[in-house]
Write an enzyme that holds these catalytic residues in place. Structure first.
Site, short mmCIF file in Angstrom:
data_model
loop_
_atom_site.label_atom_id
_atom_site.label_comp_id
_atom_site.label_asym_id
_atom_site.label_seq_id
_atom_site.Cartn_x
_atom_site.Cartn_y
_atom_site.Cartn_z
N LYS A 127 0.81 -1.23 0.00
CA LYS A 127 0.00 0.00 0.00
C LYS A 127 0.84 1.28 0.00
O LYS A 127 0.48 2.27 -0.62
CB LYS A 127 -0.96 0.00 1.20
CG LYS A 127 -2.03 -1.08 1.09
CD LYS A 127 -3.00 -1.03 2.25
CE LYS A 127 -4.01 -2.14 2.17
NZ LYS A 127 -4.98 -2.11 3.27
N ASP A 151 -10.51 2.75 2.35
CA ASP A 151 -10.88 2.18 3.67
C ASP A 151 -11.67 3.19 4.50
O ASP A 151 -12.56 2.82 5.26
CB ASP A 151 -9.62 1.75 4.44
CG ASP A 151 -9.13 0.37 4.01
OD1 ASP A 151 -9.91 -0.36 3.35
OD2 ASP A 151 -7.98 0.03 4.31
N1 LIG Z 1 -12.55 -4.90 7.35
C1 LIG Z 1 -11.69 -4.38 6.48
O1 LIG Z 1 -12.06 -4.01 5.36
C2 LIG Z 1 -10.26 -4.20 6.90
C3 LIG Z 1 -9.46 -3.25 6.23
C4 LIG Z 1 -8.13 -3.08 6.63
C5 LIG Z 1 -7.62 -3.88 7.66
N2 LIG Z 1 -8.42 -4.80 8.26
C6 LIG Z 1 -7.89 -5.63 9.36
O2 LIG Z 1 -7.44 -4.74 10.38
C7 LIG Z 1 -6.34 -5.29 11.09
C8 LIG Z 1 -5.21 -4.28 11.15
O3 LIG Z 1 -4.76 -3.96 9.84
P1 LIG Z 1 -3.60 -2.87 9.61
O4 LIG Z 1 -3.39 -2.79 8.15
O5 LIG Z 1 -3.88 -1.63 10.37
O6 LIG Z 1 -2.34 -3.61 10.28
P2 LIG Z 1 -1.01 -2.95 10.90
O7 LIG Z 1 -0.70 -1.66 10.25
O8 LIG Z 1 0.00 -4.04 10.87
O9 LIG Z 1 -1.40 -2.66 12.45
C9 LIG Z 1 -1.65 -3.71 13.33
C10 LIG Z 1 -2.14 -3.14 14.67
O10 LIG Z 1 -2.50 -4.25 15.53
C11 LIG Z 1 -1.78 -4.14 16.77
N3 LIG Z 1 -1.51 -5.47 17.29
C12 LIG Z 1 -1.17 -6.58 16.60
N4 LIG Z 1 -1.01 -7.64 17.42
C13 LIG Z 1 -1.27 -7.16 18.68
C14 LIG Z 1 -1.28 -7.76 19.97
N5 LIG Z 1 -1.00 -9.07 20.14
N6 LIG Z 1 -1.60 -7.00 21.05
C15 LIG Z 1 -1.90 -5.68 20.89
N7 LIG Z 1 -1.91 -5.06 19.68
C16 LIG Z 1 -1.59 -5.80 18.59
C17 LIG Z 1 -0.52 -3.39 16.41
O11 LIG Z 1 0.04 -2.81 17.56
P3 LIG Z 1 1.62 -2.43 17.62
O12 LIG Z 1 1.73 -1.10 16.97
O13 LIG Z 1 1.93 -2.43 19.06
O14 LIG Z 1 2.35 -3.52 16.86
C18 LIG Z 1 -1.10 -2.33 15.43
O15 LIG Z 1 -1.74 -1.29 16.14
C19 LIG Z 1 -5.98 -6.58 10.34
O16 LIG Z 1 -6.57 -7.68 11.04
C20 LIG Z 1 -6.64 -6.42 8.99
O17 LIG Z 1 -7.00 -7.65 8.38
C21 LIG Z 1 -9.73 -4.97 7.91
#
Ligand SMILES: NC(=O)c1ccc[n+]([C@@H]2O[C@H](COP(=O)([O-])OP(=O)(O)OC[C@H]3O[C@@H](n4cnc5c(N)ncnc54)[C@H](OP(=O)(O)O)[C@@H]3O)[C@@H](O)[C@H]2O)c1
Length: 276
Positions: free
Chosen positions: A65, A101
């Protein structure tokens, strides 16, 4: 025939083809939408010659992205706000970028929980990754006065406060439940709950009964967070609607028809998620 695709590495898991091919069939459009697995080192070259590869545009998933954003000639505000793009299209020989998004999340929230901001309370965001940035931008645009961000790694939440300004308040991860009780919306944007893994440990005791609880994780469709909120009688919003609605602007750019998110399409995705 117009062709679009989703690019990612890996990309096999993407459900975007299900959505776009449903719409192509529904609207009788002679188009195609495929998955293209591209290694990070191949992205810049691929996007430079999107046209030569026969595509009018594409969706972009992890981890491309930011590279897609960098490659674009014209960037919409939605992409500029998060420095990342999930939707690209060619127009007048230029590569345009958006991050849909924000649109997907806010549209689904508005449809699923009308009046979510009636009592003008703060919004609580769990997580500070890419999805959090897109959603925070949406709430700021919607006029929310205070957005509290709780992230395991506090420095990432502080970076968001620096970027988005004084309406963002950073809290400690340990305060995520206690400091969210007066929120009008609480959103999980972390990957906790994905595939049934992990718990956010929020039981919603003493939460405002008008609080809307949203989880952008959609596998499983009903996450532990949503189940707990429902037990307390709170309104909930799942992550699948965000996925469906974020696809709308891209399809319209590529194929010239603004598609509808129907119950039939949603059921198609629900069945796919249930089937693993
Ligand atoms: N529904 C939809 O259309 C849609 C769209 C986009 C994303 N999503 C989903 O949203 C989620 C996040 O996506 P993203 O792109 O934002 O990912 P990202 O940039 O990698 O961010 C991940 C986030 O999750 C936190 N995290 C991960 N494991 C954790 C744990 N064990 N304990 C506490 N915090 C934890 C991370 O915290 P740290 O900063 O501390 O690592 C960070 O804030 C994913 O599951 C993705 O599939 C859904």
């Amino acid at each position: 025939m117009k062709r679009a695709c989703v690019i990612g590495w890996p990309v096999a898991h993407s459900r975007s083809p299900l959505i776009h091919n449903y719409w192509l069939k529904k609207y009788g459009i002679a188009g195609a939408y495929t998955k293209e697995a591209l290694r990070p080192e191949a992205i810049a070259g691929f996007l430079k010659s999107l046209d030569a590869h026969g595509f009018v545009g594409c969706n972009v998933t992890v981890p491309h992205k930011e590279a897609a954003f960098a490659a674009a000639d014209v960037k919409e505000d939605s992409a500029l706000a998060v420095s990342a793009a999930n939707t690209l299209w060619l127009d007048g020989g230029k590569l345009h970028a958006a991050n849909t998004d924000t649109y997907g999340f806010m549209t689904h929230l508005g449809l699923s929980a009308p009046g979510w901001n009636t009592h003008k309370g703060p919004v609580a965001i769990l997580g500070a990754g890419g999805a959090a940035r897109a959603i925070i931008f949406g709430f700021l645009e919607a006029g929310v006065e205070e957005i509290r961000v709780f992230n395991r790694t506090r420095a990432r939440a502080e970076a968001l406060a620096l970027q988005f300004g004084p309406r963002i308040k950073v809290g400690d991860w340990a305060e995520r439940a206690g400091a969210s009780r007066d929120a009008c919306v609480l959103v999980n944007t972390t990957s906790i709950g994905m595939g049934g893994q992990g718990t956010l440990n929020i039981d919603f005791e003493h939460f405002d009964p008008a609080c809307v609880v949203s989880d952008i994780v959609y596998v499983p469709l009903e996450t532990e967070l949503l189940a707990r909120a429902q037990t307390r009688g709170l309104r909930t919003v799942d992550g699948l609607g965000m996925l469906l609605h974020q696809a709308v602007p891209g399809f319209e750019k590529w194929f010239g028809v603004r598609p509808e998110v129907t119950e039939e399409l949603r059921n198609l995705l629900v069945a796919d998620i249930a089937g693993g």
